[in-house]
Design a protein around this motif. Structure first.
Motif, PDB file in Angstrom:
ATOM      1  N   ASP A 130       0.807  -1.220   0.000  1.00 52.45           N
ATOM      2  CA  ASP A 130       0.000   0.000   0.000  1.00 52.45           C
ATOM      3  C   ASP A 130       0.838   1.266   0.000  1.00 52.45           C
ATOM      4  N   GLU A 131       2.155   1.143   0.016  1.00 50.17           N
ATOM      5  CA  GLU A 131       3.042   2.300  -0.006  1.00 50.17           C
ATOM      6  C   GLU A 131       3.492   2.544  -1.452  1.00 50.17           C
ATOM      7  N   GLY A 132       2.809   3.480  -2.123  1.00 47.98           N
ATOM      8  CA  GLY A 132       3.046   3.676  -3.548  1.00 47.98           C
ATOM      9  C   GLY A 132       4.463   4.066  -3.892  1.00 47.98           C
ATOM     10  N   ALA A 133       5.034   5.031  -3.174  1.00 50.41           N
ATOM     11  CA  ALA A 133       6.393   5.473  -3.479  1.00 50.41           C
ATOM     12  C   ALA A 133       7.396   4.355  -3.236  1.00 50.41           C
ATOM     13  N   ARG A 191       6.757   8.557   8.230  1.00 45.50           N
ATOM     14  CA  ARG A 191       6.094   9.199   7.094  1.00 45.50           C
ATOM     15  C   ARG A 191       7.055  10.122   6.358  1.00 45.50           C
ATOM     16  N   PHE A 192       7.901  10.815   7.095  1.00 46.52           N
ATOM     17  CA  PHE A 192       8.901  11.672   6.455  1.00 46.52           C
ATOM     18  C   PHE A 192       9.796  10.824   5.549  1.00 46.52           C
ATOM     19  N   TYR A 193      10.231   9.689   6.046  1.00 52.88           N
ATOM     20  CA  TYR A 193      11.117   8.827   5.268  1.00 52.88           C
ATOM     21  C   TYR A 193      10.410   8.299   4.022  1.00 52.88           C
ATOM     22  N   LEU A 194       9.198   7.827   4.189  1.00 52.11           N
ATOM     23  CA  LEU A 194       8.476   7.218   3.074  1.00 52.11           C
ATOM     24  C   LEU A 194       8.044   8.246   2.038  1.00 52.11           C
TER      25      LEU A 194
END
Length: 571
Positions: free
Chosen positions: A465-468, A537-540
Motif C-alpha cells: 500500500d506504499e506507492g512510493a 512518514r517523512f522517510y516514506l
C-alpha cells in the motif's frame, strides 16, 4: 552534552524488526527471556551514559599518545574499560563453551550501539574483538580456541585485524608480510601493517593480532594469503617482537589509536596458522563481515548522538519570529520550518539505518540457528548496512552542524566532533565504493538472483500500500537486472547509486512496518509513538522518492566517466 540512552527505541525494534520473541523460542537463545532483554537494554544504556559518555570530549581533546614504551590512553579510560570487562558486556553473544552468555547477536548490537553513541572512538576496541572471536570460533583449532578465546570473549584481551600495508591499501593481494615455518608448529612473522585499530594501548594485558601474510612459495594475489594469530605477548608472558612504530594523527576518533605495527624486527615474532595455508582470505572475511555490520552501526551511533545534540540546541536557541505567525516574538529555532525539516530528516535517517542494521543482526541470529536463507540474506544486506549506515552517519552529523549554525563550526559545542568522528566510517572496513562493487559483483547474482528477488518479494508482500516504496522496489528490480547484464565498467559505474536505492528500499520497508506498529502499540510513551509515526512518514514520503530518482545515474553506464583523459582532470 551527554547522551540519553534510546531504550524505548531499542525495545521497539527488538519486537518489531528483530523479532526477539521468535528468537527466544529457539533453544540456542532460550536465555534471552523478556526480563533479561529488558535488563540488558536498560543496564547497557545506563553503563554507557555513566562510564563512556563523560570520556568522549576528553578522548577527543587528549587522545591516545605514542611513547617508546607503548601507546598510553587518556585518564579515566582504564577504569571505564575495566568496568566494561567486569560487567560482562563483551560476553553477551559469545558461545557459552568459551565463557559467553549465548544471547542473540542482535542484543549485543544494541549494547555496542550504546557504547558507540556514548564514545565512538573508545568503542572501537569493543568493535573488532567479536570478529576475532568469530574468526577463531569458525576457523581456529580446538587448542587455539581453548588458549585464546576465553579472555578475548571477556575483553580481558582485545583482538585486532591486520590487513593493510603501505603499498597495499584495499588491494590486499599486494601485501608482502611473510610467514616462515619455524619447525616447531609456529611461524616467524615479518612485515609492517598500517591503520591497525587499537593495535597498541595499555588497557589490556595482551593484544591478539590476526595477521594476513604470505608463506614461502605461495601463489600470487589473494590465493596465496594465510591468516596467523600473532599476540603481543606469548602465553608464557614473553614479549613477541611486535612493536608499535607510530600512531596516526587523524581528523577524528582521537581516542582510538590507529597504529603502524612492525612484526619481527628482531626475527623473533611467533605466529600460529589459523585454518589451512593459503586460506587466509576466507578466514579473515569471517571477521570482516562481522566488522562491517558493526561499522554500519557506528554510523547509527554517531547519527543518534548528533541528533540528540541538535534537538537540544534547537529547543534552547531563541532566534526570530516564526514566519506567518501573529506574534512577532522570537521563538526557539525548532519552530522554524527548515529547522524542523533538518531535525526530522536526522530522526528519520537515523531510525531507518538503525532498523536496517538491527534487521540484519536478527538475520545473523537466525543463520547461527541454522537458517540458510537467513545467512544468504545477511550476505546480501551486509554491504547495504555498512555503506548506508555510514553514509547516514555523515549526512546526519553534517546536518547537526548546520542546525547549530555558526556555533556548530566551533569545536567547543561538540557538534564538529561528531562530524569528524563519523567521516572515517565510510572509508574503513572496505570503502563504501568497495561495498557497492561487492553488491553488484557478488551479492546481486547469488543463487542466480534468487536471494535478491526474495528480498524484493518480501517488501512487496508487506508494504504493497506504499506507492512510493513500491515504485522504488520496481526501480531496484529493473536496475538490478540491467546491471547484471552489463559489462564490468558499466556495472561498477552504477553500483553506488544502486546500493543507495536498495538500501533505502529495505529501510523504507522497515520504516513502514514501524509506522503500522506504532499506530497500535500499547503501553508506550505517546510522544515516542507520535515521533515514530512522523519520522516514518517523512522517510516514506520524502527520502524514498529521492532514492527512486537515482535510477538514471545507476543505469547511465561508464562512457561518460571516461570521456576525458586522466590528465584532463588537472586542467
Amino acid at each position: 552534552m551527554t547522551f540519553i540512552p534510546v531504550v524505548s527505541e531499542q525495545r521497539f525494534l527488538m519486537r518489531h524488526i528483530v523479532g526477539i520473541e521468535e528468537l527466544q523460542a529457539k533453544d540456542r537463545f532460550a536465555a534471552a527471556t523478556p526480563d533479561v532483554v529488558d535488563a540488558i537494554l536498560e543496564g547497557a544504556g545506563a553503563f554507557a551514559a555513566g562510564e563512556f559518555a563523560p570520556l568522549n570530549r576528553p578522548g577527543d581533546v587528549t587522545g591516545a599518545k605514542w611513547t617508546p614504551e607503548g601507546v598510553k590512553m587518556p585518564a579515566g579510560f582504564h577504569e571505564a574499560y575495566r568496568a566494561y570487562v567486569e560487567g560482562g558486556w563483551g560476553t553477551l553473544a559469545a558461545d557459552p563453551e568459551h565463557g559467553g552468555q549465548g544471547l542473540p547477536f542482535a542484543l549485543a548490537t544494541a549494547v555496542l550501539e550504546d557504547l558507540g553513541t556514548a564514545n565512538m572512538g573508545f568503542s572501537l576496541i569493543m568493535m573488532l574483538t567479536p570478529g576475532a572471536v568469530e574468526a577463531l570460533t569458525s576457523h581456529g583449532s580446538p587448542e587455539q580456541q581453548a588458549a585464546w578465546l576465553p579472555r578475548l570473549v571477556t575483553g580481558e584481551w582485545n583482538g585486532t585485524m591486520n590487513l593493510t600495508e603501505p603499498q597495499a591499501g584495499s588491494d590486499v593481494g599486494a601485501l608482502r608480510s611473510m610467514a616462515t615455518p619455524a619447525g616447531d608448529g609456529s611461524w616467524r612473522i615479518k612485515g609492517t601493517k598500517i591503520f591497525i585499530t587499537f593495535g597498541d594501548h595499555d588497557l589490556t594485558d595482551n593484544i591478539v593480532h590476526l595477521v594476513l601474510a604470505r608463506t614461502p612459495g605461495a601463489p600470487a594475489g589473494t590465493r596465496g594469503i594465510s591468516l596467523f594469530l600473532v599476540p603481543k605477548f606469548r602465553l608464557d608472558g614473553t614479549p613477541n617482537d611486535v612493536r608499535c612504530v607510530s600512531i596516526e594523527h587523524k581528523m577524528g576518533i582521537h581516542a582510538s589509536p590507529t597504529c603502524v605495527l612492525s612484526f619481527g624486527d628482531g626475527d623473533d615474532c611467533h605466529g600460529w596458522l589459523i585454518g589451512p595455508e593459503n586460506g587466509g582470505m576466507r578466514a579473515m572475511f569471517t571477521m570482516m563481515n562481522n566488522a562491517r555490520l558493526n561499522v554500519g552501526l557506528q554510523g547509527v551511533s554517531i547519527a543518534e548522538r548528533a541528533t540528540q545534540q541538535a534537538v537540544a540546541y534547537a529547543r534552547e536557541r531563541i532566534q526570530s519570529a516564526r514566519a506567518g505567525a501573529a506574534s512577532r516574538d522570537s521563538v526557539a529555532i525548532i519552530e522554524h520550518p527548515d529547522v524542523r525539516r533538518m531535525l526530522l530528516r536526522m530522526k528519520a535517517q537515523t531510525m531507518a539505518a538503525r532498523a536496517l542494521i538491527y534487521y540484519a543482526a536478527g538475520q545473523v541470529d537466525r543463520a547461527h540457528a541454522g537458517d540458510e536463507a537467513a545467512q544468504a540474506r545477511v550476505d546480501l544486506l551486509t554491504p547495504l548496512a555498512k555503506a548506508y549506515g555510514t553514509d547516514v552517519g555523515c549526512e546526519v552529523s553534517s546536518l547537526g552542524v548546520q542546525v547549530h549554525g555558526g556555533m556548530g563550526f566551533i569545536e567547543e559545542t561538540g557538534a564538529a566532533q561528531h562530524y569528524r568522528d563519523a567521516r572515517i566510517a565510510p572509508i574503513y572496513e572496505g570503502t563504501n565504493g568497495i561495498q557497492a562493487a561487492d553488491l553488484v559483483g557478488r551479492k546481486l547474482s547469488m543463487e542466480n538472483g534468487a536471494v535478491f528477488s526474495a528480498l524484493l518479494a518480501d517488501i512487496r508482500a508487506e508494504a504493497a500500500d506504499e506507492g512510493a516504496l513500491m515504485a522504488l522496489v520496481d526501480a531496484c528490480e529493473l536496475v538490478g537486472a540491467r546491471l547484471l547484464a552489463a559489462g564490468a565498467d558499466d556495472r561498477l559505474a552504477g553500483s553506488y547509486p544502486f546500493l543507495t536505492m536498495l538500501s533505502v528500499a529495505v529501510s523504507g520497508w522497515l520504516m513502514a512496518r514501524q509506522e503500522r506498529a506504532a499506530r497500535t502499540e500499547q503501553g508506550m510513551d505517546a510522544d515516542f509513538l507520535a515521533l515514530k509515526q512522523a519520522a516514518a512518514r517523512f522517510y516514506l514520503d520524502r527520502i524514498v522518492p529521492e532514492a527512486a530518482g537515482l535510477a538514471a545515474a545507476a543505469t547511465a553506464g561508464a562512457e561518460g566517466l571516461y570521456g576525458i583523459s586522466a590528465e584532463a582532470f588537472s586542467a
